[in-house]
Design an enzyme around this catalytic site. Structure first.
Site, short mmCIF file in Angstrom:
data_model
loop_
_atom_site.label_atom_id
_atom_site.label_comp_id
_atom_site.label_asym_id
_atom_site.label_seq_id
_atom_site.Cartn_x
_atom_site.Cartn_y
_atom_site.Cartn_z
CB SER A 1 5.28 4.31 -10.36
OG SER A 1 5.72 4.28 -11.71
CG HIS B 1 2.90 6.18 -7.19
ND1 HIS B 1 2.35 5.01 -6.74
CD2 HIS B 1 2.92 6.09 -8.54
CE1 HIS B 1 2.06 4.22 -7.77
NE2 HIS B 1 2.40 4.86 -8.88
CE LYS C 1 -1.27 4.90 -9.37
NZ LYS C 1 -0.58 5.70 -10.35
C1 LIG Z 1 -0.94 5.77 -11.80
C2 LIG Z 1 -0.43 7.01 -12.38
C3 LIG Z 1 -1.21 7.78 -13.25
C4 LIG Z 1 -2.57 7.31 -13.72
O1 LIG Z 1 -3.54 7.53 -12.76
P1 LIG Z 1 -4.97 6.83 -12.94
O2 LIG Z 1 -5.85 7.58 -12.02
O3 LIG Z 1 -4.81 5.40 -12.60
O4 LIG Z 1 -5.36 7.01 -14.38
C5 LIG Z 1 -0.71 8.98 -13.69
N1 LIG Z 1 0.52 9.40 -13.33
C6 LIG Z 1 1.31 8.68 -12.52
C7 LIG Z 1 2.66 9.21 -12.14
C8 LIG Z 1 0.87 7.46 -12.02
O5 LIG Z 1 1.66 6.74 -11.23
#
Ligand SMILES: *Cc1c(COP(=O)(O)O)cnc(C)c1O
Length: 394
Positions: free
Chosen positions: A181, A209, A241
């Site tokens: 990320s 992502h 996301k």
């Molecule tokens: C954003 C993210 C999460 C968390 O996901 P949410 O649905 O916002 O709780 C978990 N793992 C990774 C790699 C992320 O980038």
């Protein structure tokens, strides 16, 4: 003895002194490519709304329909009375999309890592974790009794060495983000899985992502590498996301799903999704299969924006995805650039230590399918000015 007030104030001062105190940026309009911040209309380069689904009319319509038909709340945890037929339909849809035997939906990506890692790992197991893995993986692993070995970021050779050193008859689990990320680079999944396999290890990919971004119609990093039917690959991810709602999922075998239903603690002890969320997500998965060109648009925007930034002289690090960082070095420079960009109507967030290494402070831009050419050109013009103001480019 310390009072609550003393504790709170001391901690806040500590954060302030170390420059880590966060203040919330508030959006005054829906999450979209153009939104509003501090009373002005801005082009949004800060969200994870990759496909522009967060305020998409089709998702909104389905969410409303599900509210009318199924109500507002789900009323219980999944294992008691909180499984509606729409929850199971969403899981079938997700499994079919991912090309796996089964899938399970959990409350969030964060709790999915806690739930799945917690359900799988026992004392005597060993986890091999990429150094840049997400906080929810790190926290999830802390809840288990498995031994943890961290390998340098994307270093398949170092992973192999750790695997070779590890004996015992426990489960060996190689854990990696699909797309990272902060840098927007992709895990070398084909080589990771190949090495893991040679040592009898399973690979666990958190595709938060990558899902909705990589692979045909956004089927994810595992699909991108053609590994979706591998029995020794588990994929988890988020529905918060690219998919425009909230939630997490694990996709793999039917047996894995069954085990998680019995053992994943967030699944067992936290209430299931409200119908509106399920409706939106179900519409999102249908939409991307029907219109995979949305993912194409995301990639066209990504290629254009990244290559133009590079042409202007910016360092976009290892970016291979719509996550396009711009390196500023010192945190103060990244934060100043973010302020100047906002004054020009561009909303892009500066990140410093400890989110990224010292001296590698950056602005993380995320391009989405919802941006049009004009928005990206406006953002690039602002970047050119700000980069010159700060003597980062000539
Ligand atoms: C954003 C993210 C999460 C968390 O996901 P949410 O649905 O916002 O709780 C978990 N793992 C990774 C790699 C992320 O980038």
């Amino acid at each position: 003895m310390v009072s609550l007030r003393q504790r709170v104030e001391a901690e806040l001062e500590d954060l302030q002194r170390s420059g880590l105190r966060i203040s919330l940026k508030v959006l005054e309009a829906p999450q979209a490519a153009r939104t509003a911040v501090d009373g002005r209309s801005v082009i949004n380069l800060a969200s994870n709304n990759y496909l522009g689904f967060a305020d998409h009319p089709e998702l909104k319509a389905r969410a409303k329909e599900f509210v009318e038909r199924w109500g507002v709340g789900s009323g219980a945890v999944r294992t008691i009375a909180g499984t509606l037929s729409i929850h199971q339909q969403l899981e079938e849809q997700l499994a079919s999309f991912k090309g796996t035997e089964a899938a399970l939906v959990l409350q969030s990506g964060f709790t999915t890592n806690q739930g799945v890692l917690g359900a799988l790992l026992k004392e005597g197991d060993t986890v091999f974790s990429d150094a840049l893995n997400h906080a929810s993986i790190i926290d999830g692993l802390r809840l288990t009794r498995a031994e943890r070995k961290v390998f340098p970021h994307r270093d398949v050779g170092a992973l192999e060495q750790l695997l070779a050193e590890t004996s015992g008859d426990g489960l060996k689990l190689v854990v990696t983000d699909g797309v990272f990320s902060m840098d927007g680079d992709v895990a070398p999944l084909d080589r990771l899985v190949e090495v893991a396999r040679r040592y009898g290890a399973t690979t666990y990919v958190d595709d938060a992502h990558g899902s909705g971004v990589l692979g045909q119609a956004g089927r994810g990093t595992v699909h991108h590498f053609g590994l979706e039917t591998s029995p020794d690959v588990i994929q988890v991810g988020t529905l918060s996301k690219a998919w425009g709602g909230v939630g997490g999922y694990a996709a793999g075998s039917a047996g894995l799903r069954e085990l998680l239903i019995n053992r994943a603690r967030p699944f067992l002890f936290s209430t299931s999704h409200p119908p509106a969320v399920v409706g939106g997500l179900s519409a999102a998965l249908e939409l991307v299969v029907r219109q995979p060109e949305i993912v194409e648009r995301l990639w066209e925007n990504t290629r254009f924006f990244r290559s133009e930034l590079r042409r202007l002289g910016f360092d976009t690090l290892r970016s291979e995805t719509p996550i396009v960082p711009v390196l500023f070095g010192e945190a103060s420079a990244a934060f100043e650039a973010s302020r100047q960009l906002l004054a020009k109507g561009i909303f892009a967030v500066g990140l410093g230590f400890p989110t990224v290494p010292r001296g590698a402070a950056r602005i993380r831009n995320i391009v989405t399918a919802g941006h049009d050419q004009e928005m990206l050109e406006q953002a690039l013009a602002a970047y050119r000015e700000v980069g010159r103001n700060l003597a980062l480019i000539s």
